[in-house]
Each structure stands twice: as C-alpha cells, then as structure tokens.
Design a protein around this motif. Sequence first.
Motif, PDB file in Angstrom:
ATOM      1  N   LEU A 104      97.552  84.470  28.069  1.00 15.86           N
ATOM      2  CA  LEU A 104      98.344  83.237  28.141  1.00 15.86           C
ATOM      3  C   LEU A 104      98.231  82.413  26.863  1.00 15.86           C
ATOM      4  CD1 LEU A 104      97.573  82.128  31.822  1.00 15.86           C
ATOM      5  CD2 LEU A 104      99.711  83.071  30.944  1.00 15.86           C
ATOM      6  N   VAL A 105      97.018  82.330  26.327  1.00 16.15           N
ATOM      7  CA  VAL A 105      96.808  81.594  25.081  1.00 16.15           C
ATOM      8  C   VAL A 105      97.568  82.253  23.928  1.00 16.15           C
ATOM      9  CG1 VAL A 105      95.083  81.066  23.313  1.00 16.15           C
ATOM     10  CG2 VAL A 105      94.633  80.500  25.699  1.00 16.15           C
ATOM     11  N   SER A 106      97.557  83.581  23.886  1.00 12.38           N
ATOM     12  CA  SER A 106      98.266  84.321  22.832  1.00 12.38           C
ATOM     13  C   SER A 106      99.764  84.027  22.864  1.00 12.38           C
ATOM     14  CB  SER A 106      98.035  85.828  22.993  1.00 12.38           C
ATOM     15  OG  SER A 106      96.672  86.145  22.860  1.00 12.38           O
ATOM     16  N   ILE A 107     100.328  83.979  24.054  1.00 11.27           N
ATOM     17  CA  ILE A 107     101.763  83.704  24.207  1.00 11.27           C
ATOM     18  C   ILE A 107     102.093  82.298  23.708  1.00 11.27           C
ATOM     19  CG2 ILE A 107     103.629  83.353  25.890  1.00 11.27           C
ATOM     20  CD1 ILE A 107     102.262  85.571  27.588  1.00 11.27           C
ATOM     21  N   PHE A 108     101.288  81.319  24.120  1.00  8.47           N
ATOM     22  CA  PHE A 108     101.562  79.931  23.712  1.00  8.47           C
ATOM     23  C   PHE A 108     101.415  79.752  22.203  1.00  8.47           C
ATOM     24  CE2 PHE A 108     100.410  75.626  22.605  1.00  8.47           C
ATOM     25  CZ  PHE A 108     101.414  74.894  23.244  1.00  8.47           C
ATOM     26  N   ILE A 109     100.329  80.293  21.642  1.00  8.26           N
ATOM     27  CA  ILE A 109     100.098  80.144  20.201  1.00  8.26           C
ATOM     28  C   ILE A 109     101.243  80.753  19.403  1.00  8.26           C
ATOM     29  CG2 ILE A 109      98.631  80.844  18.260  1.00  8.26           C
ATOM     30  CD1 ILE A 109      96.247  80.708  20.167  1.00  8.26           C
ATOM     31  N   THR A 110     101.698  81.932  19.830  1.00  5.87           N
ATOM     32  CA  THR A 110     102.800  82.601  19.132  1.00  5.87           C
ATOM     33  C   THR A 110     104.057  81.743  19.163  1.00  5.87           C
ATOM     34  OG1 THR A 110     101.907  84.781  19.708  1.00  5.87           O
ATOM     35  CG2 THR A 110     104.222  84.686  19.039  1.00  5.87           C
ATOM     36  N   TYR A 111     104.404  81.238  20.337  1.00  3.13           N
ATOM     37  CA  TYR A 111     105.603  80.398  20.479  1.00  3.13           C
ATOM     38  C   TYR A 111     105.499  79.141  19.620  1.00  3.13           C
ATOM     39  CZ  TYR A 111     108.815  76.989  22.486  1.00  3.13           C
ATOM     40  OH  TYR A 111     109.775  76.019  22.636  1.00  3.13           O
ATOM     41  N   ASP A 112     104.367  78.443  19.728  1.00  4.87           N
ATOM     42  CA  ASP A 112     104.190  77.175  19.013  1.00  4.87           C
ATOM     43  C   ASP A 112     104.189  77.383  17.496  1.00  4.87           C
ATOM     44  OD1 ASP A 112     103.569  74.264  19.211  1.00  4.87           O
ATOM     45  OD2 ASP A 112     101.765  74.876  18.142  1.00  4.87           O
ATOM     46  N   SER A 113     103.512  78.412  17.037  1.00  2.82           N
ATOM     47  CA  SER A 113     103.396  78.665  15.600  1.00  2.82           C
ATOM     48  C   SER A 113     104.726  79.096  14.990  1.00  2.82           C
ATOM     49  CB  SER A 113     102.342  79.750  15.338  1.00  2.82           C
ATOM     50  OG  SER A 113     101.105  79.372  15.852  1.00  2.82           O
ATOM     51  N   VAL A 114     105.413  80.022  15.656  1.00  2.00           N
ATOM     52  CA  VAL A 114     106.700  80.506  15.140  1.00  2.00           C
ATOM     53  C   VAL A 114     107.713  79.362  15.084  1.00  2.00           C
ATOM     54  CG1 VAL A 114     108.687  82.016  15.623  1.00  2.00           C
ATOM     55  CG2 VAL A 114     106.351  82.900  15.829  1.00  2.00           C
ATOM     56  N   THR A 115     107.721  78.524  16.122  1.00  2.00           N
ATOM     57  CA  THR A 115     108.640  77.374  16.154  1.00  2.00           C
ATOM     58  C   THR A 115     108.393  76.440  14.966  1.00  2.00           C
ATOM     59  OG1 THR A 115     108.754  77.443  18.575  1.00  2.00           O
ATOM     60  CG2 THR A 115     109.425  75.396  17.508  1.00  2.00           C
ATOM     61  N   LYS A 116     107.120  76.128  14.714  1.00  3.70           N
ATOM     62  CA  LYS A 116     106.797  75.218  13.618  1.00  3.70           C
ATOM     63  C   LYS A 116     107.000  75.873  12.253  1.00  3.70           C
ATOM     64  CE  LYS A 116     103.810  72.154  16.251  1.00  3.70           C
ATOM     65  NZ  LYS A 116     102.474  71.629  16.531  1.00  3.70           N
ATOM     66  N   PHE A 117     106.835  77.181  12.199  1.00  2.00           N
ATOM     67  CA  PHE A 117     107.080  77.898  10.946  1.00  2.00           C
ATOM     68  C   PHE A 117     108.569  77.869  10.603  1.00  2.00           C
ATOM     69  CE2 PHE A 117     107.689  81.544   8.191  1.00  2.00           C
ATOM     70  CZ  PHE A 117     106.593  81.461   7.342  1.00  2.00           C
ATOM     71  N   ILE A 118     109.412  78.120  11.600  1.00  2.00           N
ATOM     72  CA  ILE A 118     110.865  78.111  11.397  1.00  2.00           C
ATOM     73  C   ILE A 118     111.349  76.716  11.001  1.00  2.00           C
ATOM     74  CG2 ILE A 118     113.101  78.334  12.567  1.00  2.00           C
ATOM     75  CD1 ILE A 118     111.821  80.598  14.237  1.00  2.00           C
ATOM     76  N   ASN A 119     110.800  75.694  11.666  1.00  2.00           N
ATOM     77  CA  ASN A 119     111.204  74.308  11.387  1.00  2.00           C
ATOM     78  C   ASN A 119     110.507  73.700  10.166  1.00  2.00           C
ATOM     79  OD1 ASN A 119     112.860  74.338  13.652  1.00  2.00           O
ATOM     80  ND2 ASN A 119     111.242  73.585  14.991  1.00  2.00           N
ATOM     81  N   LYS A 120     109.578  74.468   9.579  1.00  2.18           N
ATOM     82  CA  LYS A 120     108.822  74.010   8.403  1.00  2.18           C
ATOM     83  C   LYS A 120     108.137  72.664   8.650  1.00  2.18           C
ATOM     84  CE  LYS A 120     111.588  76.485   4.979  1.00  2.18           C
ATOM     85  NZ  LYS A 120     112.335  76.410   3.701  1.00  2.18           N
ATOM     86  N   GLU A 121     107.513  72.576   9.811  1.00  2.00           N
ATOM     87  CA  GLU A 121     106.804  71.347  10.163  1.00  2.00           C
ATOM     88  C   GLU A 121     105.444  71.298   9.461  1.00  2.00           C
ATOM     89  OE1 GLU A 121     106.577  70.585  14.360  1.00  2.00           O
ATOM     90  OE2 GLU A 121     108.571  71.399  14.725  1.00  2.00           O
ATOM     91  N   VAL A 122     105.175  70.223   8.780  1.00  2.00           N
ATOM     92  CA  VAL A 122     103.913  70.066   8.049  1.00  2.00           C
ATOM     93  C   VAL A 122     102.980  69.156   8.849  1.00  2.00           C
ATOM     94  CG1 VAL A 122     102.828  69.366   5.891  1.00  2.00           C
ATOM     95  CG2 VAL A 122     105.159  70.292   5.876  1.00  2.00           C
ATOM     96  N   PRO A 123     101.792  69.631   9.226  1.00  5.33           N
ATOM     97  CA  PRO A 123     100.874  68.789  10.002  1.00  5.33           C
ATOM     98  C   PRO A 123     100.235  67.711   9.145  1.00  5.33           C
ATOM     99  CG  PRO A 123      99.799  70.844   9.424  1.00  5.33           C
ATOM    100  CD  PRO A 123     101.230  70.971   8.977  1.00  5.33           C
ATOM    101  N   ASP A 124      99.844  66.612   9.786  1.00  6.39           N
ATOM    102  CA  ASP A 124      99.109  65.566   9.094  1.00  6.39           C
ATOM    103  C   ASP A 124      97.638  65.967   8.983  1.00  6.39           C
ATOM    104  OD1 ASP A 124     101.369  63.930   8.892  1.00  6.39           O
ATOM    105  OD2 ASP A 124     101.048  63.152  10.937  1.00  6.39           O
ATOM    106  N   TRP A 125      96.947  65.357   8.043  1.00  9.76           N
ATOM    107  CA  TRP A 125      95.511  65.604   7.885  1.00  9.76           C
ATOM    108  C   TRP A 125      94.749  65.030   9.077  1.00  9.76           C
ATOM    109  CZ3 TRP A 125      92.116  68.458   5.489  1.00  9.76           C
ATOM    110  CH2 TRP A 125      90.777  68.057   5.448  1.00  9.76           C
ATOM    111  N   SER A 126      93.741  65.774   9.546  1.00 15.59           N
ATOM    112  CA  SER A 126      92.944  65.305  10.683  1.00 15.59           C
ATOM    113  C   SER A 126      91.457  65.398  10.350  1.00 15.59           C
ATOM    114  CB  SER A 126      93.250  66.133  11.934  1.00 15.59           C
ATOM    115  OG  SER A 126      92.402  65.760  12.996  1.00 15.59           O
ATOM    116  N   THR A 127      90.852  64.259  10.039  1.00 12.68           N
ATOM    117  CA  THR A 127      89.412  64.224   9.763  1.00 12.68           C
ATOM    118  C   THR A 127      88.623  64.608  11.007  1.00 12.68           C
ATOM    119  OG1 THR A 127      89.733  62.461   8.138  1.00 12.68           O
ATOM    120  CG2 THR A 127      87.500  62.773   8.987  1.00 12.68           C
ATOM    121  N   LEU A 128      89.086  64.119  12.167  1.00 15.34           N
ATOM    122  CA  LEU A 128      88.423  64.441  13.437  1.00 15.34           C
ATOM    123  C   LEU A 128      88.447  65.945  13.686  1.00 15.34           C
ATOM    124  CD1 LEU A 128      87.080  63.258  15.977  1.00 15.34           C
ATOM    125  CD2 LEU A 128      89.355  63.121  17.010  1.00 15.34           C
ATOM    126  N   GLY A 129      89.591  66.569  13.400  1.00 12.56           N
ATOM    127  CA  GLY A 129      89.711  68.016  13.586  1.00 12.56           C
ATOM    128  C   GLY A 129      88.756  68.781  12.694  1.00 12.56           C
TER     129      GLY A 129
END
Length: 219
Positions: A104-129
């Motif tokens: 289930l985790v593999s399916i979600f990660i694939t969907y979320d990552s491919v979507t953001k890759f296609i849309n060229k979404e750039v994440p913000d910096w996260s010090t907490l992360g």
Amino acid sequence: MELNSIIHQHYERSGKRKKNLKTAKKIQEYNVGYDIIEVGVSLFAGFTSGSSALIGWGLDSVVEVVSASTLWWRLKGELGDIEEERVKKREKITLYVIATSFLLVSIFITYDSVTKFINKEVPDWSTLGVIILLVSLVVNPILIWYKYRYGKKLDSQELIADSKDTFVCLYQTIAVLAGLLAVRYLEWWWADPVAALLIVPYALKESWGAFKNGRKVSA
C-alpha cells in the motif's frame, strides 16, 4: 540421572527462550514508541513543506508501527503460553500485515511522486524534517542490530523481516536526506520525487519476501 539431565536442559532452554522473548518484546515497545514520534513529525514536516520524499518516509514509518505492533502481539502470545498453533497463526498474520502494508505504501508513494514530478512541484525547506531524519540515522541502526540479533536467537522469521523493514527505513532516511539537501543547495527540483521513488523497489521487495515467508508458515 540421564532423565533428570534431559529435564534440566529442557527447562534451561525454555527459560532462556522466555528471557529472549521478553527482551524482543521490549525492543518492539521501544520501536513502536519511537516510530509514532517519527510518523507525526515526518508527516507534519512533509505535508507543510510539500515534500514527497518526507511524506513517503513518514508513511513507511506507519508500516513500521503496524509491523512492530503486530509482532509485539505475536511475541506476547508466545510469552502467554498460548498453543503453538495460535502462535503460528499470529506469525502468519504478522508477515501478511507487513507484506500488505509495504504494498500500500509503495502504491501511494509512486502516485504522489509521479504526480509531483510531472507538475514540477518544488518542496519548501523543512528544518524539522531534517532533524527527524538525522535522529533516525542514529536510532534505526540500533534497532536493526537488536531485532536481527534476537530474530536469530529465537529463530523468528517475522522478527528478522521486521529488522529488514527497519533497514529499508534507514536506506530511505539517507535517500530522503540527500534529496532534501539537493533541492536546497543544488536547486535540483526533481531530487525530492526521485528520492521518494527510490523507496519503492525496496518496499516491494520486502512486501514479496514477507508474503512468501507467510505462506511457508503452517497454521
């Protein structure tokens, strides 16, 4: 005398196994406690920064919570002297839970990552992360060592599988941290979804391995 010696050896082995079971159960309790913190911090950091890698890493930590909790249930059952047939049933359920969670985790990660890759979404910096990732680089190797050690002592396939789950999380921690640093300092916008996707092959491999081991258990 020979009969007394056999009885003595039996009780000695039984007592040693009980001691190892108690230690393994305690390790799982520490594992669950830390992973709950890891899940909360990483998912909060992931969703607020828009990082696929942090979200994927956090979801894998959810698998670890489920896996460790189910394994704790199985160890508790043997410590409670339930019938061997019920112990085997719990062992099978534990391995199937691990396999399903990874899938289930593999399916979600694939969907979320491919979507953001296609849309060229750039994440913000996260010090907490970054902080929780660095903490996990210290905690996870300790958990891996203890789980694998007691998995061997107890001849427990599910405990060994759980140690591999934590090893996958360690690998992911390094990949996710590298991805976040690459986005921040090299401006590689694609590094975050790629780091997340690197998690998938290992997660699928562990899913299949846990499923196969579950089928081997006779319940």
